[in-house]
Design a protein around this motif. Structure first.
Motif, PDB file in Angstrom:
ATOM      1  N   LEU A   1       0.789  -1.208   0.058  1.00 45.83           N
ATOM      2  CA  LEU A   1      -0.025  -0.009   0.068  1.00 45.83           C
ATOM      3  C   LEU A   1       0.871   1.409  -0.149  1.00 45.83           C
ATOM      4  N   LEU A   2       0.616   2.138  -0.892  1.00 46.61           N
ATOM      5  CA  LEU A   2       1.212   3.423  -0.950  1.00 46.61           C
ATOM      6  C   LEU A   2       0.424   4.720  -1.242  1.00 46.61           C
ATOM      7  N   PRO A   3       0.734   5.605  -0.910  1.00 47.84           N
ATOM      8  CA  PRO A   3      -0.072   7.075  -1.212  1.00 47.84           C
ATOM      9  C   PRO A   3       0.135   7.272  -2.743  1.00 47.84           C
ATOM     10  N   VAL A   4      -1.029   7.432  -3.628  1.00 51.31           N
ATOM     11  CA  VAL A   4      -0.711   7.586  -5.134  1.00 51.31           C
ATOM     12  C   VAL A   4      -1.472   8.865  -5.051  1.00 51.31           C
ATOM     13  N   THR A   5      -0.794   9.799  -6.091  1.00 49.70           N
ATOM     14  CA  THR A   5      -1.319  11.255  -6.144  1.00 49.70           C
ATOM     15  C   THR A   5      -1.545  11.484  -7.952  1.00 49.70           C
ATOM     16  N   VAL A   6      -2.673  11.409  -8.284  1.00 43.66           N
ATOM     17  CA  VAL A   6      -3.164  11.856  -9.424  1.00 43.66           C
ATOM     18  C   VAL A   6      -2.942  13.268 -10.070  1.00 43.66           C
ATOM     19  N   GLU A   7      -2.456  13.860 -10.804  1.00 43.51           N
ATOM     20  CA  GLU A   7      -2.243  15.143 -11.114  1.00 43.51           C
ATOM     21  C   GLU A   7      -2.457  15.590 -12.605  1.00 43.51           C
TER      22      GLU A   7
ATOM     23  N   GLU B   1      -5.299  12.659  -4.121  1.00 42.86           N
ATOM     24  CA  GLU B   1      -4.480  11.804  -3.552  1.00 42.86           C
ATOM     25  C   GLU B   1      -5.472  10.664  -3.002  1.00 42.86           C
ATOM     26  N   THR B   2      -4.840   9.455  -3.222  1.00 40.19           N
ATOM     27  CA  THR B   2      -5.662   7.941  -2.872  1.00 40.19           C
ATOM     28  C   THR B   2      -4.239   7.188  -2.443  1.00 40.19           C
ATOM     29  N   THR B   3      -5.020   5.810  -2.386  1.00 40.08           N
ATOM     30  CA  THR B   3      -4.132   4.969  -1.721  1.00 40.08           C
ATOM     31  C   THR B   3      -4.169   3.754  -2.861  1.00 40.08           C
ATOM     32  N   GLY B   4      -2.811   3.352  -3.339  1.00 41.44           N
ATOM     33  CA  GLY B   4      -2.794   2.265  -4.280  1.00 41.44           C
ATOM     34  C   GLY B   4      -2.181   0.930  -3.710  1.00 41.44           C
ATOM     35  N   ASP B   5      -2.627   0.024  -4.118  1.00 41.17           N
ATOM     36  CA  ASP B   5      -2.436  -1.387  -3.788  1.00 41.17           C
ATOM     37  C   ASP B   5      -1.519  -2.058  -4.901  1.00 41.17           C
ATOM     38  N   ILE B   6       0.044  -1.785  -4.532  1.00 37.73           N
ATOM     39  CA  ILE B   6       0.819  -2.154  -5.582  1.00 37.73           C
ATOM     40  C   ILE B   6       1.226  -3.668  -5.640  1.00 37.73           C
ATOM     41  N   LYS B   7       1.135  -4.442  -7.038  1.00 39.07           N
ATOM     42  CA  LYS B   7       1.435  -5.691  -6.931  1.00 39.07           C
ATOM     43  C   LYS B   7       2.850  -5.948  -7.153  1.00 39.07           C
ATOM     44  N   GLY B   8       3.673  -5.421  -6.694  1.00 37.87           N
ATOM     45  CA  GLY B   8       5.185  -5.466  -7.023  1.00 37.87           C
ATOM     46  C   GLY B   8       5.950  -6.770  -6.664  1.00 37.87           C
ATOM     47  N   SER B   9       7.212  -6.477  -6.412  1.00 41.83           N
ATOM     48  CA  SER B   9       8.273  -7.348  -5.895  1.00 41.83           C
ATOM     49  C   SER B   9       8.859  -7.163  -4.579  1.00 41.83           C
ATOM     50  N   LEU B  10       9.140  -8.116  -3.766  1.00 44.86           N
ATOM     51  CA  LEU B  10       9.967  -7.579  -2.456  1.00 44.86           C
ATOM     52  C   LEU B  10      11.421  -7.022  -2.788  1.00 44.86           C
TER      53      LEU B  10
END
Length: 207
Positions: free
Chosen positions: A72-78, A91-100
């Motif tokens: 979970l990371l804060p995401v900004t759309v501009e 501003e919103t919250t993004g669920d990032i399906k990334g790698s460790l």
């Protein structure tokens, strides 16, 4: 946001001014602990008439997102105009399906290692009675370990998708852990004073 999937982004820009606002680019960025871990700029030119709103949709392919962030990371759309100025943002919250092993994951692992080293150094000095005699100096010896513990907690909660990093979440964890470490260092036992040289010489003679 999954690096393996194409995201469908839809934005609505409301113009409350009396002049036409010309949007050229939509920027999506993820930030944590005052650091930006990913940014995507997409050219989506459109005009927003005064006192009205416009909606645009576009695909986003974050193919390299897996190597940049995780959890979970804060995401900004501009919305950015032709002069590269930000005219609207949300501003919103993004669920990032990334790698460790992404940049964010590696950052968290680095903080974890440094924190462990800080605790080890402070505790070894305590065990060997090599901490400063002054209480506040002993407290400051534990402070970096406390700050690191707070940062590890914030990043871990983010990676585990429990709480996204934000000032309201970061400050209590970091300040609380730092305060606990300061208190621990302050109440550690006095390391004891070394014997004066004359007494040490007497001991050597007796031996």
């Amino acid at each position: 946001m999954n690096p393996a999937d194409t995201a469908r982004v839809s934005i609505t820009v409301r113009n409350n001014t009396n002049t036409v606002q010309r949007v050229k680019t939509v920027r999506i960025s993820g930030t944590a602990l005052a650091l930006t871990f990913f940014t995507y700029d997409t050219t989506v030119p459109f005009d927003v008439p005064p006192k009205s709103s416009e909606t645009r949709a576009f695909p986003l392919e974050p193919t390299d997102l897996g190597s940049q962030a995780l959890g979970l990371l804060p995401v900004t759309v501009e919305a950015i105009d032709v002069q590269r100025d930000v005219i609207a943002s949300v501003e919103t919250t993004g669920d990032i399906k990334g790698s460790l092993w992404s940049v964010y994951g590696a950052f968290g692992l680095g903080v974890l290692v440094l924190t462990a080293l800080s605790w080890a150094g402070a505790l070894i000095a305590l065990a060997r009675r090599r901490l400063p005699a002054n209480r506040w100096q002993r407290a400051m010896r534990f402070l970096p370990a406390g700050i690191g513990t707070g940062l590890v907690a914030v990043i871990s909660l983010s990676v585990l998708r429990l709480v996204a990093p934000s000032p309201t979440a970061e400050i209590p964890f970091i300040v609380g852990a730092a305060a606990a470490a300061l208190l621990l260092g302050y109440v550690t036992p006095h390391p004891g004073e070394q014997m004066p040289p004359s007494e040490m010489d007497t001991v050597r003679i007796q031996r």
